[in-house]
Design an enzyme around this catalytic site. Structure first.
Site, PDB file in Angstrom:
ATOM      1  N   ASP A 396       0.860  -1.178   0.000  1.00 17.46           N
ATOM      2  CA  ASP A 396       0.000   0.000   0.000  1.00 17.46           C
ATOM      3  C   ASP A 396       0.902   1.236   0.000  1.00 17.46           C
ATOM      4  O   ASP A 396       1.891   1.309   0.732  1.00 17.46           O
ATOM      5  CB  ASP A 396      -0.888  -0.009   1.247  1.00 17.46           C
ATOM      6  CG  ASP A 396      -1.894   1.115   1.230  1.00 17.46           C
ATOM      7  OD1 ASP A 396      -3.003   0.886   0.755  1.00 17.46           O
ATOM      8  OD2 ASP A 396      -1.555   2.223   1.676  1.00 17.46           O
ATOM      9  N   ILE A 397       0.556   2.204  -0.843  1.00 12.74           N
ATOM     10  CA  ILE A 397       1.353   3.439  -0.930  1.00 12.74           C
ATOM     11  C   ILE A 397       1.193   4.227   0.374  1.00 12.74           C
ATOM     12  O   ILE A 397       0.075   4.455   0.838  1.00 12.74           O
ATOM     13  CB  ILE A 397       0.921   4.292  -2.124  1.00 12.74           C
ATOM     14  CG1 ILE A 397       1.065   3.498  -3.425  1.00 12.74           C
ATOM     15  CG2 ILE A 397       1.735   5.583  -2.197  1.00 12.74           C
ATOM     16  CD1 ILE A 397       0.558   4.235  -4.645  1.00 12.74           C
ATOM     17  N   ASN A 404      -2.150  13.049  -3.691  1.00 10.70           N
ATOM     18  CA  ASN A 404      -3.291  13.601  -4.429  1.00 10.70           C
ATOM     19  C   ASN A 404      -3.545  15.047  -4.032  1.00 10.70           C
ATOM     20  O   ASN A 404      -3.811  15.900  -4.886  1.00 10.70           O
ATOM     21  CB  ASN A 404      -4.542  12.762  -4.176  1.00 10.70           C
ATOM     22  CG  ASN A 404      -4.567  11.498  -5.018  1.00 10.70           C
ATOM     23  OD1 ASN A 404      -3.998  11.456  -6.112  1.00 10.70           O
ATOM     24  ND2 ASN A 404      -5.211  10.459  -4.518  1.00 10.70           N
ATOM     25  N   HIS A 409      -4.994  14.712  -8.704  1.00  7.63           N
ATOM     26  CA  HIS A 409      -5.351  13.318  -8.979  1.00  7.63           C
ATOM     27  C   HIS A 409      -4.720  12.795 -10.271  1.00  7.63           C
ATOM     28  O   HIS A 409      -4.497  11.592 -10.395  1.00  7.63           O
ATOM     29  CB  HIS A 409      -6.869  13.169  -9.030  1.00  7.63           C
ATOM     30  CG  HIS A 409      -7.525  13.289  -7.692  1.00  7.63           C
ATOM     31  ND1 HIS A 409      -7.575  12.249  -6.784  1.00  7.63           N
ATOM     32  CD2 HIS A 409      -8.126  14.348  -7.074  1.00  7.63           C
ATOM     33  CE1 HIS A 409      -8.197  12.647  -5.683  1.00  7.63           C
ATOM     34  NE2 HIS A 409      -8.530  13.913  -5.833  1.00  7.63           N
ATOM     35  N   ASP A 413      -2.728   9.443 -10.435  1.00  8.35           N
ATOM     36  CA  ASP A 413      -2.917   8.317 -11.366  1.00  8.35           C
ATOM     37  C   ASP A 413      -1.601   7.901 -11.997  1.00  8.35           C
ATOM     38  O   ASP A 413      -1.336   6.705 -12.198  1.00  8.35           O
ATOM     39  CB  ASP A 413      -3.907   8.715 -12.456  1.00  8.35           C
ATOM     40  CG  ASP A 413      -5.331   8.804 -11.929  1.00  8.35           C
ATOM     41  OD1 ASP A 413      -6.184   9.357 -12.642  1.00  8.35           O
ATOM     42  OD2 ASP A 413      -5.580   8.325 -10.805  1.00  8.35           O
ATOM     43  N   GLU A 439      -5.072   2.504  -3.582  1.00  9.79           N
ATOM     44  CA  GLU A 439      -3.612   2.512  -3.698  1.00  9.79           C
ATOM     45  C   GLU A 439      -3.004   1.223  -3.166  1.00  9.79           C
ATOM     46  O   GLU A 439      -1.820   1.190  -2.843  1.00  9.79           O
ATOM     47  CB  GLU A 439      -3.035   3.726  -2.960  1.00  9.79           C
ATOM     48  CG  GLU A 439      -3.313   3.769  -1.445  1.00  9.79           C
ATOM     49  CD  GLU A 439      -4.582   4.523  -1.115  1.00  9.79           C
ATOM     50  OE1 GLU A 439      -5.466   4.606  -1.990  1.00  9.79           O
ATOM     51  OE2 GLU A 439      -4.683   5.025   0.017  1.00  9.79           O
ATOM     52  N   LYS A 446       3.915 -17.680  -7.406  1.00 13.58           N
ATOM     53  CA  LYS A 446       3.717 -19.120  -7.559  1.00 13.58           C
ATOM     54  C   LYS A 446       4.988 -19.864  -7.167  1.00 13.58           C
ATOM     55  O   LYS A 446       6.093 -19.507  -7.575  1.00 13.58           O
ATOM     56  CB  LYS A 446       3.340 -19.437  -9.010  1.00 13.58           C
ATOM     57  CG  LYS A 446       2.762 -20.815  -9.232  1.00 13.58           C
ATOM     58  CD  LYS A 446       2.250 -20.931 -10.657  1.00 13.58           C
ATOM     59  CE  LYS A 446       1.533 -22.241 -10.883  1.00 13.58           C
ATOM     60  NZ  LYS A 446       1.002 -22.334 -12.274  1.00 13.58           N
TER      61      LYS A 446
END
Length: 520
Positions: A396-397, A404, A409, A413, A439, A446
């Site tokens: 998570d940022i 923002n 914004h 993005d 975010e 795997k």
């Protein structure tokens, strides 16, 4: 003679039918995915907003308590306990308190600022007035700082008291310092809660521990008892979360949480109808693009019909000539109708490819190009069912809201796209990089152990903190790592572990990776 259709008409009808059903499937899938995504985004946004407001209220109440304690400590000196000093302190604190007064150990006001308080019930309070309320008795008895519950005057005004004991220089208890806060007057709490009304019908309201509304855009709702409300029952347990709720004939996306200091509930609501506009816009775009696609395919079909009908025409002429001449022309029997079937199969393959492309678009996040939440849910469920070994990284940022707020914004993005590209570089072909929402991102690794996943997560974290983002500066991320355990039978348990590890990274300072460890 039985009426037959021309081949070019059949092909054109076939193309129209294929595109129609492909469009219907795409419309349904896209709108369902968008509805789910928008719903989740609104729920999470309202939850985060409620948490933000709760934190702000906690900060303000902490400040109120600290300020009263400071004034009480200053008043320990008899030289300082002067009306002029209290007036000076009050005017420096008038954005926090509506009044400040000092009582002796019998509850009689010794100093008060302003000098006369006219309460909402038209009662004048001044020096010499005795306060014999339960709050004052508690303050004099406990001799500890506290903030009272919200009370309602006879005239309907809501208020609370912030108290702190006063000791003289010999540490003898000599009274109580009290600050009053009228919740409907202009003060820090009023500014924090405000009305928070928006054009789309969204709003925020607050309730006290007993279930009385203490802040609401509709003033007629103030102090209404909603203790039977399902959300209120959750808030009384001190829980935080989000859900769809129905009020009257309207459905809302609700995010809710409680403040730590006073146990107030903060609820942020957005009408569910808000998502209809973007869904309708998507519908128009898909129909427009599908019509364009249909026109292109019809043009292609026209050329295909010519190439398909030519050998069929030659075959028809050959048959007709053979019947009329009662013989087969040598050299012509290599004409095979199978070529016609092959071309149709090719057309079907092209349409199928188009369907695959449409399906792929539904599986990807529109902004970042990574797998979306829906795809992640399907893959992790499939891997668990197959008992496929894997580890998961949640990230998570840190402080994304600040990005923002500072850069806008559009730059936000760009930051999300930049982070997605970086994540992709740390994923192998067998892994799944995905956007979990907002975010928050993740990687399904795997056949990777927890230790291997942790090393990858750390490499990714260091890469991000050392590389300039679209803001011109590096950003940081917090990460949580876990893996599939023998007892895991559902994605929820694994996701909760990864999310908890991520929460620990946030809680312990951000910009770090936490490997989930079983809680005692």
């Amino acid at each position: 003679m039985k009426k037959v259709l021309k081949l070019n008409v059949v092909i054109n009808i076939l193309v129209i039918l294929v595109v129609f059903f492909a469009t219907v499937i795409h419309l349904y899938s896209s709108m369902d995915a968008l509805r789910t995504s928008l719903t989740n985004n609104y729920l999470e946004s309202n939850h985060n907003y409620a948490i933000k407001l709760a934190e702000e209220v906690d900060y303000i109440t902490d400040e109120l308590q600290k300020r009263i304690i400071t004034i009480a400590n200053l008043s320990s000196s008899s030289d300082f306990r002067q009306q002029s000093n209290l007036d000076t302190l009050f005017y420096s604190e008038n954005d926090h308190f509506n009044s400040i007064f000092f009582t002796d150990t019998n509850g009689v006001i010794q100093l008060i600022s302003p000098s006369v308080i006219n309460t909402p019930d038209n009662i004048s309070v001044r020096a010499g007035t005795k306060i014999d309320s339960e709050i004052m008795k508690r303050a004099l008895t406990e001799k500890k700082p506290f903030i009272s519950e919200v009370y309602k005057t006879k005239s309907g005004t809501l208020f609370l008291l912030v108290t702190a004991p006063v000791f003289n220089e010999q540490r003898e208890h000599i009274g109580v310092m009290v600050g009053t806060v009228y919740l409907e007057d202009q003060n820090a709490i009023k500014i924090a809660l405000g009305t928070h009304g928006y054009d789309d019908g969204s709003y925020v309201f607050a309730v006290d521990k007993k279930g009385h509304i203490i802040s609401h855009p509709n003033i007629s709702r103030i102090y209404a008892d909603i203790s039977d409300n399902p959300i209120m029952k959750i808030l009384k347990q001190g829980k935080s979360g989000f859900d769809k709720v129905t009020k009257g004939d309207k459905e809302y996306f609700a995010g809710y949480t409680t403040t730590k200091n006073l146990g107030w509930g903060i609820v942020s609501l957005t009408p569910a109808s808000t998502i209809n506009e973007p869904i309708n816009d998507l519908l128009i775009k898909i129909v427009t693009r599908s019509l364009t696609t249909l026109i292109i395919l019809l043009i292609i079909a026209t050329f295909l019909v010519r190439s398909i009908t030519k050998p069929l025409t030659e075959l028809a002429l050959y048959s007709e000539k053979s019947i009329l001449n009662r013989k087969i022309d040598i050299g012509k029997d290599d004409i095979n109708i199978q070529s016609h079937i092959y071309e149709i199969n090719q057309l079907y393959r092209q349409v199928k490819s188009h369907l695959v492309m449409l399906k792929k678009e539904v599986q990807l996040d529109g902004l970042t190009g990574l797998a979306n939440r829906r795809t992640f849910d399907e893959i992790i469920k499939d891997w668990i069912n197959k008992r496929q070994s894997f580890s998961i990284i949640f990230l998570d940022i840190d402080n994304f809201k600040k990005v923002n707020d500072t850069y806008g914004h559009l730059v936000g993005d760009d930051v999300l796209r930049y982070l997605s590209a970086t994540i992709n570089n740390f994923s192998s072909e067998d892994d799944l990089s995905f956007r979990y929402g907002g975010e928050e991102f993740g990687i399904l690794l795997k056949n990777k152990s927890e230790d291997e996943a942790y090393k990858i997560a750390e490499q990714l974290r260091r890469k991000i903190e050392q590389t300039a983002s679209p803001t011109g500066k590096p950003i940081t991320v917090s990460l949580g790592v876990t893996s599939l355990k023998e007892m895991d039978n559902h994605p929820k348990t694994i996701i909760e572990r990864a999310d908890y590890a991520l929460y620990q990274s946030k809680k312990t300072g951000k910009n770090r990776t936490t490997l989930y460890k079983k809680q005692d």
